[in-house]
Design a protein around this motif. Structure first.
Motif, PDB file in Angstrom:
ATOM      1  N   ILE A 199       0.780  -1.156  -0.102  1.00  0.00           N
ATOM      2  CA  ILE A 199      -0.004  -0.142  -0.006  1.00  0.00           C
ATOM      3  C   ILE A 199       0.764   1.224   0.052  1.00  0.00           C
ATOM      4  CG2 ILE A 199      -1.726   1.391   1.306  1.00  0.00           C
ATOM      5  CD1 ILE A 199      -2.328  -1.596   2.499  1.00  0.00           C
ATOM      6  N   THR A 200       1.892   1.269   0.913  1.00  0.00           N
ATOM      7  CA  THR A 200       2.791   2.337   0.832  1.00  0.00           C
ATOM      8  C   THR A 200       3.513   2.675  -0.428  1.00  0.00           C
ATOM      9  OG1 THR A 200       3.143   1.927   3.265  1.00  0.00           O
ATOM     10  CG2 THR A 200       4.775   3.410   2.161  1.00  0.00           C
ATOM     11  N   ALA A 201       4.018   1.473  -1.231  1.00  0.00           N
ATOM     12  CA  ALA A 201       4.650   1.706  -2.410  1.00  0.00           C
ATOM     13  C   ALA A 201       3.682   2.250  -3.349  1.00  0.00           C
ATOM     14  CB  ALA A 201       4.879   0.331  -2.696  1.00  0.00           C
ATOM     15  N   SER A 202       2.392   1.850  -3.562  1.00  0.00           N
ATOM     16  CA  SER A 202       1.679   2.405  -4.483  1.00  0.00           C
ATOM     17  C   SER A 202       1.227   3.916  -4.218  1.00  0.00           C
ATOM     18  CB  SER A 202       0.280   1.950  -4.412  1.00  0.00           C
ATOM     19  OG  SER A 202      -0.567   2.088  -5.352  1.00  0.00           O
ATOM     20  N   ALA A 203       1.077   4.374  -2.866  1.00  0.00           N
ATOM     21  CA  ALA A 203       0.983   5.592  -2.458  1.00  0.00           C
ATOM     22  C   ALA A 203       2.282   6.701  -2.793  1.00  0.00           C
ATOM     23  CB  ALA A 203       0.414   5.606  -1.186  1.00  0.00           C
ATOM     24  N   LEU A 204       3.148   6.028  -2.494  1.00  0.00           N
ATOM     25  CA  LEU A 204       4.720   6.762  -2.753  1.00  0.00           C
ATOM     26  C   LEU A 204       4.780   7.135  -4.257  1.00  0.00           C
ATOM     27  CD1 LEU A 204       7.135   5.246  -0.188  1.00  0.00           C
ATOM     28  CD2 LEU A 204       5.936   7.376   0.261  1.00  0.00           C
ATOM     29  N   LEU A 205       4.332   6.149  -4.853  1.00  0.00           N
ATOM     30  CA  LEU A 205       4.578   6.412  -6.447  1.00  0.00           C
ATOM     31  C   LEU A 205       3.777   7.579  -7.255  1.00  0.00           C
ATOM     32  CD1 LEU A 205       4.800   2.718  -7.880  1.00  0.00           C
ATOM     33  CD2 LEU A 205       6.519   4.551  -8.053  1.00  0.00           C
ATOM     34  N   GLU A 206       2.526   7.535  -6.597  1.00  0.00           N
ATOM     35  CA  GLU A 206       1.444   8.854  -6.763  1.00  0.00           C
ATOM     36  C   GLU A 206       2.318   9.885  -6.019  1.00  0.00           C
ATOM     37  OE1 GLU A 206      -3.010   9.370  -7.896  1.00  0.00           O
ATOM     38  OE2 GLU A 206      -2.826   8.860  -5.695  1.00  0.00           O
ATOM     39  N   LEU A 207       2.481   9.823  -4.963  1.00  0.00           N
ATOM     40  CA  LEU A 207       2.810  11.148  -4.166  1.00  0.00           C
ATOM     41  C   LEU A 207       4.045  11.840  -4.962  1.00  0.00           C
ATOM     42  CD1 LEU A 207       2.436  12.967  -1.844  1.00  0.00           C
ATOM     43  CD2 LEU A 207       3.809  11.612  -0.357  1.00  0.00           C
ATOM     44  N   SER A 208       5.090  10.977  -5.622  1.00  0.00           N
ATOM     45  CA  SER A 208       5.980  11.364  -6.127  1.00  0.00           C
ATOM     46  C   SER A 208       5.638  12.232  -7.430  1.00  0.00           C
ATOM     47  CB  SER A 208       7.044  10.130  -6.548  1.00  0.00           C
ATOM     48  OG  SER A 208       6.459   9.481  -7.604  1.00  0.00           O
ATOM     49  N   GLU A 209       4.397  11.803  -7.857  1.00  0.00           N
ATOM     50  CA  GLU A 209       3.943  12.589  -9.152  1.00  0.00           C
ATOM     51  C   GLU A 209       3.165  13.729  -8.864  1.00  0.00           C
ATOM     52  OE1 GLU A 209       4.441  11.721 -12.593  1.00  0.00           O
ATOM     53  OE2 GLU A 209       5.982  10.854 -11.530  1.00  0.00           O
ATOM     54  N   LEU A 210       3.020  13.818  -7.520  1.00  0.00           N
ATOM     55  CA  LEU A 210       2.380  15.175  -7.112  1.00  0.00           C
ATOM     56  C   LEU A 210       3.263  16.359  -6.753  1.00  0.00           C
ATOM     57  CD1 LEU A 210      -1.004  13.504  -5.609  1.00  0.00           C
ATOM     58  CD2 LEU A 210      -0.493  14.579  -7.992  1.00  0.00           C
ATOM     59  N   THR A 211       4.305  16.022  -6.625  1.00  0.00           N
ATOM     60  CA  THR A 211       5.568  16.736  -5.874  1.00  0.00           C
ATOM     61  C   THR A 211       6.682  16.940  -6.868  1.00  0.00           C
ATOM     62  OG1 THR A 211       6.480  14.813  -4.667  1.00  0.00           O
ATOM     63  CG2 THR A 211       5.130  16.234  -3.443  1.00  0.00           C
ATOM     64  N   THR A 212       7.666  17.592  -6.584  1.00  0.00           N
ATOM     65  CA  THR A 212       8.806  17.896  -7.593  1.00  0.00           C
ATOM     66  C   THR A 212       9.924  17.785  -6.896  1.00  0.00           C
ATOM     67  OG1 THR A 212       8.560  20.270  -7.108  1.00  0.00           O
ATOM     68  CG2 THR A 212       7.511  19.527  -8.826  1.00  0.00           C
ATOM     69  N   GLY A 213      11.237  17.590  -7.690  1.00  0.00           N
ATOM     70  CA  GLY A 213      12.577  17.876  -7.234  1.00  0.00           C
ATOM     71  C   GLY A 213      13.093  16.629  -6.336  1.00  0.00           C
ATOM     72  N   THR A 214      13.831  16.998  -5.202  1.00  0.00           N
ATOM     73  CA  THR A 214      14.268  16.090  -4.632  1.00  0.00           C
ATOM     74  C   THR A 214      13.175  15.218  -3.485  1.00  0.00           C
ATOM     75  OG1 THR A 214      14.600  17.606  -2.743  1.00  0.00           O
ATOM     76  CG2 THR A 214      16.530  17.323  -4.308  1.00  0.00           C
ATOM     77  N   GLU A 215      11.988  16.100  -3.250  1.00  0.00           N
ATOM     78  CA  GLU A 215      11.026  15.706  -2.650  1.00  0.00           C
ATOM     79  C   GLU A 215      10.510  14.423  -3.214  1.00  0.00           C
ATOM     80  OE1 GLU A 215       6.956  16.647  -0.417  1.00  0.00           O
ATOM     81  OE2 GLU A 215       7.538  17.853  -1.884  1.00  0.00           O
ATOM     82  N   SER A 216      10.160  14.637  -4.721  1.00  0.00           N
ATOM     83  CA  SER A 216       9.458  13.560  -5.644  1.00  0.00           C
ATOM     84  C   SER A 216      10.494  12.510  -5.764  1.00  0.00           C
ATOM     85  CB  SER A 216       9.276  14.181  -6.925  1.00  0.00           C
ATOM     86  OG  SER A 216       8.911  13.175  -7.834  1.00  0.00           O
ATOM     87  N   LEU A 217      11.864  12.623  -5.817  1.00  0.00           N
ATOM     88  CA  LEU A 217      12.738  11.719  -5.961  1.00  0.00           C
ATOM     89  C   LEU A 217      12.890  10.825  -4.597  1.00  0.00           C
ATOM     90  CD1 LEU A 217      14.754  10.609  -7.976  1.00  0.00           C
ATOM     91  CD2 LEU A 217      16.410  12.020  -7.074  1.00  0.00           C
ATOM     92  N   ARG A 218      12.786  11.388  -3.550  1.00  0.00           N
ATOM     93  CA  ARG A 218      12.877  10.647  -2.147  1.00  0.00           C
ATOM     94  C   ARG A 218      11.524   9.604  -2.222  1.00  0.00           C
ATOM     95  NH1 ARG A 218      11.453  11.700   3.906  1.00  0.00           N
ATOM     96  NH2 ARG A 218      12.909  10.270   4.559  1.00  0.00           N
ATOM     97  N   TYR A 219      10.293  10.041  -2.589  1.00  0.00           N
ATOM     98  CA  TYR A 219       9.219   9.021  -2.585  1.00  0.00           C
ATOM     99  C   TYR A 219       9.317   8.109  -3.458  1.00  0.00           C
ATOM    100  CZ  TYR A 219       7.209  13.014  -0.027  1.00  0.00           C
ATOM    101  OH  TYR A 219       6.912  14.024   0.812  1.00  0.00           O
ATOM    102  N   LEU A 220       9.899   8.390  -4.781  1.00  0.00           N
ATOM    103  CA  LEU A 220      10.164   7.251  -5.750  1.00  0.00           C
ATOM    104  C   LEU A 220      11.230   6.496  -5.484  1.00  0.00           C
ATOM    105  CD1 LEU A 220       9.913   6.511  -8.761  1.00  0.00           C
ATOM    106  CD2 LEU A 220      11.701   7.998  -9.461  1.00  0.00           C
TER     107      LEU A 220
END
Length: 404
Positions: free
Chosen positions: A319-340
């Motif tokens: 569940i966390t992995a699926s959510a983090l993939l979407e969250l990476s698309e709703l953010t940018t830069g190093t934050e997005s990369l961290r979630y990815l």
């Protein structure tokens, strides 16, 4: 949300709208999992589900598997997990276009359809949206739309305007008057969809009020979540803050944290309300910075416990992995990369022999080592249908990133 040109694509938990604009990870060339990796794991998931299909009786849905006596544990259509098996089949059909997977899914939809009138559960998002939602998205069959809209009305009937929430459970009346669990955030996507499709704002309004009330009462100062908030239905006052499936009332039950992360990420995607994005970020930080999170990214069943003999929860990780993939698309830069990066770490771990069963074993389930309800000594270190669902969803979401 950063200013950028976006297109909306039907996706997510059942039928959802995932913002698939500029793919931040691909902008910087940072996707590290390969198409070969994703294809391999989806093909092996299909092979496993062909094993499972042969074992499931016609009038029930698969829940888990007991290795000791090689027995499949099943559930009736009115159980909260009922939508995950057909939902997983539909994701795998989307990937493979194998008619046999679609036929099996549609067979289970016929069994599940009567739950559209079930007003005795808050879990209709899990039950109907993960199943009929995906079916509608992939087939365009308008009958599935009608089933979903009836189900959304049944779910909305559990809303109490004084409390500002949809009631979760009807049991344990001696303990709770109006219990609301963090899991309920997952069923709000169903209501958001219903408003978009029907044109009736009621469903989305209920969803937003519920999310706001949950945001106000469910979270601690460290951004971890209680499992159950019990309200007085006459006044809306909070009576109890409990963690029913966790180690104790003040502990952070792992799957509950995953539900919250997924739910608030989805609510931001659907509403663009920055408060929801802020909460998703806070939950992600609690999870990813937690000192008890193992190196492989697969949490123990509760974040307050750890150790070699403590069961993990692969379902919470998926569940966390699926959510983090979407969250990476709703953010940018190093934050997005961290979630990815963390989503990739979890998917790599779940796809390893440490968590993914060999083909033909595990009763046909894909993942091993999930924990259902540890305090009740129920479903500990076993496969679970919803672990498979969110694992496959995460693989499909990653495939879409690769295809952009």
């Amino acid at each position: 949300m950063k200013n950028r040109t976006t297109t909306r694509k039907v996706w997510g938990l059942g039928v959802a709208l995932m913002i698939m604009g500029t793919v931040n990870a691909q902008q910087t060339g940072k996707l590290t999992l390969t198409k070969t990796f994703i294809d391999k794991n989806l093909r092996e998931a299909i092979a496993q589900y062909h094993t499972l299909i042969k074992r499931v009786p016609g009038d029930v849905l698969p829940r888990t598997y007991i290795k000791a006596n090689d027995s499949l544990v099943t559930a009736k259509s009115n159980t909260w997990i009922a939508g995950f098996y057909p939902g997983t089949l539909l994701y795998l059909y989307e990937y493979s276009k194998a008619d046999g997977l679609l036929a099996e899914a549609e067979k289970r939809l016929r069994l599940l359809e009567k739950e559209k009138d079930n007003k005795g559960t808050h879990d209709l998002g899990f039950m109907l949206y993960c199943s009929f939602g995906n079916a509608l998205r992939l087939t365009g069959n308008t009958h599935y739309r009608d089933v979903l809209l009836t189900g959304a009305e049944s779910l909305a009937s559990r809303f109490n305007a004084t409390v500002g929430c949809i009631r979760s459970w009807d049991h344990n009346g001696d303990k709770w008057k109006f219990p609301v669990i963090i899991d309920n955030m997952m069923n709000l996507e169903f209501l958001n969809w219903a408003s978009r499709v029907s044109g009736n704002p009621k469903y989305a309004e209920i969803s937003t009020i519920h999310a706001n009330t949950t945001l106000k009462h469910h979270f601690r100062a460290d951004n971890s979540s209680y499992h159950v908030i019990d309200y007085d239905p006459e006044t809306g006052v909070v009576r109890n803050k409990h963690t029913h499936q966790g180690a104790d009332h003040e502990s952070a039950w792992a799957r509950g944290q995953a539900w919250g992360l997924y739910g608030y990420t989805m609510m931001y995607r659907d509403t663009q309300n920055e408060n929801y994005l802020d909460q998703a970020r806070k939950i992600a930080a609690f999870i990813l910075d937690n000192p008890s999170l193992p190196e492989d990214g697969i949490p123990y069943w509760d974040y307050s416990v750890s150790g070699a003999d403590v069961p993990r929860d692969a379902s919470a990780a998926a569940i966390t992995a699926s959510a983090l993939l979407e969250l990476s698309e709703l953010t940018t830069g190093t934050e997005s990369l961290r979630y990815l990066r963390n989503a990739e770490r979890i998917l790599t771990s779940l796809s390893s022999p440490a968590y993914k069963a060999s083909i033909g074993s595990n009763g046909g389930f894909i993942l091993e080592h999930s924990t259902g309800h540890f305090p009740a000594n129920s479903e500990i270190d076993v496969p679970l249908s919803y672990a498979d669902y969110y694992y496959v969803e995460a693989l499909m979401r990653y495939q879409h990133l690769l295809n952009q």
